[in-house]
Design an enzyme around this catalytic site. Structure first.
Site, PDB file in Angstrom:
ATOM      1  N   LYS A 114       0.833  -1.214   0.000  1.00  0.00           N
ATOM      2  CA  LYS A 114       0.000   0.000   0.000  1.00  0.00           C
ATOM      3  C   LYS A 114       0.861   1.255   0.000  1.00  0.00           C
ATOM      4  CE  LYS A 114      -4.142  -1.871   2.162  1.00  0.00           C
ATOM      5  NZ  LYS A 114      -5.024  -1.839   3.317  1.00  0.00           N
ATOM      6  N   LYS A 200      -5.089 -11.160  -6.126  1.00  0.00           N
ATOM      7  CA  LYS A 200      -6.300 -11.399  -5.332  1.00  0.00           C
ATOM      8  C   LYS A 200      -7.390 -10.378  -5.677  1.00  0.00           C
ATOM      9  CE  LYS A 200      -5.580  -8.615  -1.329  1.00  0.00           C
ATOM     10  NZ  LYS A 200      -5.652  -8.221  -0.012  1.00  0.00           N
ATOM     11  N   LYS A 203     -10.782  -4.666  -3.107  1.00  0.00           N
ATOM     12  CA  LYS A 203     -11.616  -3.459  -3.204  1.00  0.00           C
ATOM     13  C   LYS A 203     -10.859  -2.335  -3.882  1.00  0.00           C
ATOM     14  CE  LYS A 203     -13.367  -4.298   1.390  1.00  0.00           C
ATOM     15  NZ  LYS A 203     -13.115  -3.874   2.746  1.00  0.00           N
TER      16      LYS A 203
END
Ligand code: TYM
Length: 337
Positions: A114, A200, A203
């Site tokens: 991130k 994966k 969102k």
């Protein structure tokens, strides 16, 4: 009979809930709920570790609580609450921050991933996210934490923090914090993106086509499955590393239809994609319809949802406060009573 095992888990109210969140986590909470005492919360403090929009945070929080209920959480067994409503989460985070080595956090895979995406604009909260997560779990002295595969490293860190805390501050035979066990089911623990079977489902993927959301309409589901990535090989099989999309789509079909792996393998072994895709589409729409209907009902009664969250907060706070008091006492804070 001893006390029921305590189960705790949460989801961030960032964006729509997708099939990965459902099959990797929420469905497992629902399945085992009558055998345990469950604390399931909306992780709205985690949701601000990346840039967020204040106007949608509250809406997303309510909507996620409604989805928990719509997915089948039963208030007879499960307490549903919002993380930010129980201030002990922040307080314990500070205390645990002071005993957590910085390099443990710098090693977290999700932080690294991130942080790269955010460039120079990385907040301290993103680095500290796993300590907040450890606090969530430890405040409730949870035995089991049902999550998807991507949270495994955070659970390991939580266990390291427990050992370090008890070693430094607890008496030898009287641990203050309980060691939690991750509960990661093999099936569904890692649902992959529809546009790339090696990534994966997430969102934060910029492409809506990469995921199916629990609230997607029948038309959206049909479009996404029609356009999802496949391969040119006829005959569909599980577990072929050369065919990650095939494995993922068969797994989705298996989990959403409730059939066994052997049944799905036999049913699909001679199929082509032209036959399989409509089958998966139909199965997905049918599986999500009852959740979507129930969600609409719950959202239409805001008073009910508020009362669920008020009750949840009260129950959660009672337990959280007890643990916090024990932790503070162990660390040398004396209370004025
Ligand atoms: P979050 O909101 O990213 O994801 C919620 C749950 O969904 C699982 N999950 C998946 N499972 C299978 N396949 C996927 N593609 C997939 N994507 C997500 C996640 O593993 C998770 O179980 N930090 C947590 C929320 C949290 C929490 C906690 C969880 C905060 N405190 C304490 C457990 C205990 C998170 O961001 O999950």
């Amino acid at each position: 009979m001893g006390r029921k095992q305590r189960v705790l888990s949460g989801v961030q109210p960032t964006g729509n809930l997708h099939l990965g969140n459902y099959l990797g986590a929420i469905r497992n909470w629902v399945e085992g709920q009558s055998e345990s005492e469950n604390y399931l919360f909306i992780a709205d403090l985690h949701a601000i570790t990346v840039p967020h929009d204040p106007a949608t945070l509250a809406t997303n929080t309510y909507s996620l609580a409604a989805l928990y209920l719509a997915c089948g959480l039963d208030l007879n067994y499960s307490t549903i609450f919002v993380q930010s409503h129980v201030s002990a989460h922040c307080e314990l985070t500070w205390l645990l921050n002071c005993i957590t080595p910085l390099n443990w956090l710098e090693d977290m895979i999700q932080f690294k991933e991130k942080a790269v995406k955010q460039g120079e604009n990385v907040g301290v909260g993103l680095l500290d996210y796993p300590v907040l997560m450890a606090s969530d779990i430890l405040l409730y002295q949870a035995d089991k934490v049902p999550v998807g595969e991507d949270q495994k490293q955070h659970l390991e860190l939580t266990r390291d923090i427990v050992n370090r805390f008890n070693h430094q501050f607890a008496k030898k035979d009287k641990p203050v914090l309980k060691l939690p066990d991750p509960l990661i089911r093999k099936e569904g623990a890692r649902i992959m993106s529809l546009t790339d079977g090696t990534k994966k489902m997430s969102k934060s993927d910029p492409s809506e086509l990469s995921r199916i959301n629990l609230l997607d309409s029948a038309d959206e589901i049909t479009k996404k499955i029609k356009r999802c990535k496949t391969d040119p090989i006829r005959g569909l099989t599980f577990d072929n590393p050369e065919r990650p999309e095939c494995n993922n789509l068969l797994s989705l079909y298996m989990l959403l239809s409730g059939k066994t792996k052997a049944e799905v393998a036999a049913e699909c072994q001679d199929m082509g994609w032209g036959q399989f895709k409509p089958l998966l589409t139909e199965t997905t729409i049918t599986a999500l319809k009852p959740i979507q209907d129930k969600y609409q009902q719950i959202m239409a009664d805001k008073g009910y949802l508020s009362s669920v969250l008020r009750d949840g907060r009260e129950k959660a706070e009672n337990i959280a406060k007890q643990t916090l008091t024990q932790v503070k006492a162990a660390m040398g804070y004396s209370m004025p009573f």
